[in-house]
Design an enzyme around this catalytic site. Structure first.
Site, short mmCIF file in Angstrom:
data_model
loop_
_atom_site.label_atom_id
_atom_site.label_comp_id
_atom_site.label_asym_id
_atom_site.label_seq_id
_atom_site.Cartn_x
_atom_site.Cartn_y
_atom_site.Cartn_z
N HIS A 67 0.82 -1.22 0.00
CA HIS A 67 0.00 0.00 0.00
C HIS A 67 0.85 1.27 0.00
O HIS A 67 0.51 2.25 -0.65
CB HIS A 67 -0.99 -0.03 1.18
CG HIS A 67 -2.07 -1.04 0.97
ND1 HIS A 67 -2.14 -2.23 1.67
CD2 HIS A 67 -3.10 -1.09 0.08
CE1 HIS A 67 -3.16 -2.95 1.24
NE2 HIS A 67 -3.77 -2.27 0.27
N GLU A 91 -10.23 -2.93 0.95
CA GLU A 91 -9.88 -3.12 2.38
C GLU A 91 -9.75 -1.80 3.13
O GLU A 91 -9.75 -1.79 4.36
CB GLU A 91 -8.52 -3.82 2.55
CG GLU A 91 -8.24 -5.01 1.70
CD GLU A 91 -7.47 -4.63 0.44
OE1 GLU A 91 -7.80 -3.60 -0.18
OE2 GLU A 91 -6.55 -5.38 0.07
N ASP A 111 -15.52 1.71 -5.20
CA ASP A 111 -15.35 0.25 -5.29
C ASP A 111 -16.67 -0.34 -5.78
O ASP A 111 -17.76 0.08 -5.39
CB ASP A 111 -14.95 -0.35 -3.94
CG ASP A 111 -14.37 -1.75 -4.10
OD1 ASP A 111 -13.16 -1.91 -3.86
OD2 ASP A 111 -15.12 -2.68 -4.48
N ASP A 143 -18.94 0.87 -10.61
CA ASP A 143 -17.83 0.43 -11.45
C ASP A 143 -16.91 1.64 -11.68
O ASP A 143 -17.37 2.72 -12.07
CB ASP A 143 -18.39 -0.09 -12.78
CG ASP A 143 -17.25 -0.43 -13.73
OD1 ASP A 143 -16.55 -1.41 -13.48
OD2 ASP A 143 -17.05 0.34 -14.70
N GLY A 144 -15.61 1.44 -11.44
CA GLY A 144 -14.66 2.55 -11.50
C GLY A 144 -14.59 3.18 -12.87
O GLY A 144 -14.41 4.39 -13.01
N ASP A 161 -6.49 0.64 -7.66
CA ASP A 161 -6.15 -0.49 -6.78
C ASP A 161 -7.24 -1.55 -6.94
O ASP A 161 -7.94 -1.89 -6.00
CB ASP A 161 -6.07 0.00 -5.33
CG ASP A 161 -5.64 -1.09 -4.37
OD1 ASP A 161 -4.95 -2.02 -4.79
OD2 ASP A 161 -5.99 -0.99 -3.18
N PRO A 170 -14.22 -8.72 -12.80
CA PRO A 170 -14.82 -7.38 -12.88
C PRO A 170 -13.86 -6.24 -13.23
O PRO A 170 -14.29 -5.11 -13.37
CB PRO A 170 -15.36 -7.18 -11.46
CG PRO A 170 -14.47 -7.99 -10.59
CD PRO A 170 -14.00 -9.17 -11.42
N1 SAM Z 1 -4.18 -5.19 -3.61
C1 SAM Z 1 -4.99 -5.73 -4.57
C2 SAM Z 1 -4.38 -6.72 -5.50
O1 SAM Z 1 -3.39 -7.29 -5.16
O2 SAM Z 1 -4.93 -6.98 -6.57
C3 SAM Z 1 -6.21 -4.98 -4.92
C4 SAM Z 1 -6.93 -4.71 -3.65
S1 SAM Z 1 -8.56 -4.23 -3.57
C5 SAM Z 1 -9.27 -5.36 -2.42
C6 SAM Z 1 -9.37 -4.72 -5.05
C7 SAM Z 1 -10.77 -4.12 -5.12
O3 SAM Z 1 -11.07 -3.83 -6.48
C8 SAM Z 1 -11.89 -5.04 -4.62
O4 SAM Z 1 -12.48 -4.50 -3.47
C9 SAM Z 1 -12.88 -5.09 -5.81
O5 SAM Z 1 -14.24 -5.05 -5.40
C10 SAM Z 1 -12.48 -3.83 -6.57
N2 SAM Z 1 -12.87 -3.83 -8.00
C11 SAM Z 1 -12.74 -4.83 -8.91
N3 SAM Z 1 -13.22 -4.44 -10.10
C12 SAM Z 1 -13.64 -3.14 -9.94
C13 SAM Z 1 -14.25 -2.19 -10.80
N4 SAM Z 1 -14.54 -2.49 -12.08
N5 SAM Z 1 -14.54 -0.97 -10.30
C14 SAM Z 1 -14.28 -0.65 -9.01
N6 SAM Z 1 -13.72 -1.53 -8.14
C15 SAM Z 1 -13.41 -2.75 -8.60
#
Ligand code: SAM
Length: 305
Positions: A67, A91, A111, A143-144, A161, A170
């Site tokens: 991080h 997280e 997220d 969705d980002g 992230d 996703p």
């Molecule tokens: N540290 C990480 C890794 O090693 O890949 C990423 C951490 S973080 C938990 C990943 C987050 O991305 C998840 O909470 C997931 O819900 C989110 N995520 C996945 N696809 C996404 C999207 N299209 N838009 C927004 N958030 C998304």
């Protein structure tokens, strides 16, 4: 039979011919959201860990490495990062690091998955450390990529992230040319985007593709990496901007900006670490130089497993 052979194991596949095994001390949560499989495990070596779709996201023992490496190089390079967007970051540890910068006026975290965020709030306080309660944080469940569509000239920093680009997952459309164009539009002219960019150890092709794709849009695209023990791998990042080359801030300047701007403890990042992460070894460089692929919506880049 020795006792550890009887343990339960979390097996994380990296490629079809490589996997890492982690001994499980305790299963804290296991379930499925609308978007992904979620497990929260206590691992013998790395403590509590979040796993999404079979991929380890972060573990308490060494999450600070990931991080801090993701957040601080871009934040420290920018002269005055006040408005920050975090895409993903479930997280809460990414916004935790952003909030250490006193100049930050607002952090928007977008997220996709409300359930992952709620589960993290409940079971992983060691990761968010109360960051969700900070007045400067706005939490959006969307969705980002969709979120960026109508944004223009708004953010000093965008931190991506999200989960790795898995086929059918996703997040793979957040690693394409079309996505980075939207991010460029949402950034202020002197803004910086930084993304986690998979593993230079076992997915150097994906890492180099993400770098090439960003470099095709931004004037500067800087690759950097560090070793993350829980990932059993080097982990890669790319920071890109029309104004800043993140690799050009020297050691003394990083240290003096940390002193001036950051409130709270850093476990990993300082001037020497900044410099060291930007030095790409010859072996990795020579493979990356051969990759000239650009990821598009039509031809995205995927993890091999
Ligand atoms: N540290 C990480 C890794 O090693 O890949 C990423 C951490 S973080 C938990 C990943 C987050 O991305 C998840 O909470 C997931 O819900 C989110 N995520 C996945 N696809 C996404 C999207 N299209 N838009 C927004 N958030 C998304």
């Amino acid at each position: 039979m020795v006792e550890y052979r009887e343990w339960k194991w979390f097996i994380e596949w990296q490629t079809p011919c490589e996997a890492h095994m982690h001994g499980i001390k305790k299963v804290i949560y296991s379930g499925k959201t609308k978007f992904q499989n979620v497990e929260i495990l206590e691992l013998y070596n790395y403590g509590k860990a979040l796993i999404l779709d079979g991929k380890l996201q972060s573990a308490v023992y060494d999450e600070a490495i990931y991080h801090e490496a993701l957040v601080h190089p871009a934040m420290i390079t920018h002269d005055n990062p006040e408005r920050v967007l975090v895409i993903g970051g479930g997280e809460g540890a990414t916004i935790r690091e952003v909030l250490k910068h006193e100049c930050v006026k607002s952090v928007t975290m977008v997220d996709l998955d409300r359930e992952v965020v709620e589960l993290s709030k409940k079971y992983l306080p060691e990761l968010h450390k109360g960051a969700f309660d900070d007045q400067r944080v706005e939490l959006v469940y969307a969705d980002g990529r969709k979120y960026l569509e109508d944004k223009e000239d708004e953010f000093d920093i965008i931190i991506v992230d999200v989960t790795d680009p898995l086929e059918g997952g996703p997040s793979y459309k957040l690693y394409t040319l079309e996505f980075y164009r939207l991010a460029e539009k949402a950034l202020k002219k002197d803004g910086i985007i930084v993304t986690q960019a998979t593993s230079p150890s076992y997915m150097v092709y994906a890492y180099a593709t993400i770098l090439r794709t960003m470099a095709s849009i931004f004037k500067y695209a800087t690759p950097y990496y560090t070793f993350v023990p829980a990932f059993v791998s080097l982990w890669g990042f790319v920071a890109a901007s029309h104004k800043y080359d993140v690799s050009k801030v020297d050691i003394g300047e990083v240290d003096s900006r940390i002193k001036k701007r950051i409130r709270g403890e850093l476990k990993f990042y300082d001037g020497i670490t900044h410099k060291k992460m930007m030095l790409i070894d010859k072996f990795t460089r020579s493979i990356m130089e051969k990759v000239d692929n650009i990821a598009t919506d039509e031809r995205p880049v995927f993890m091999p497993a």
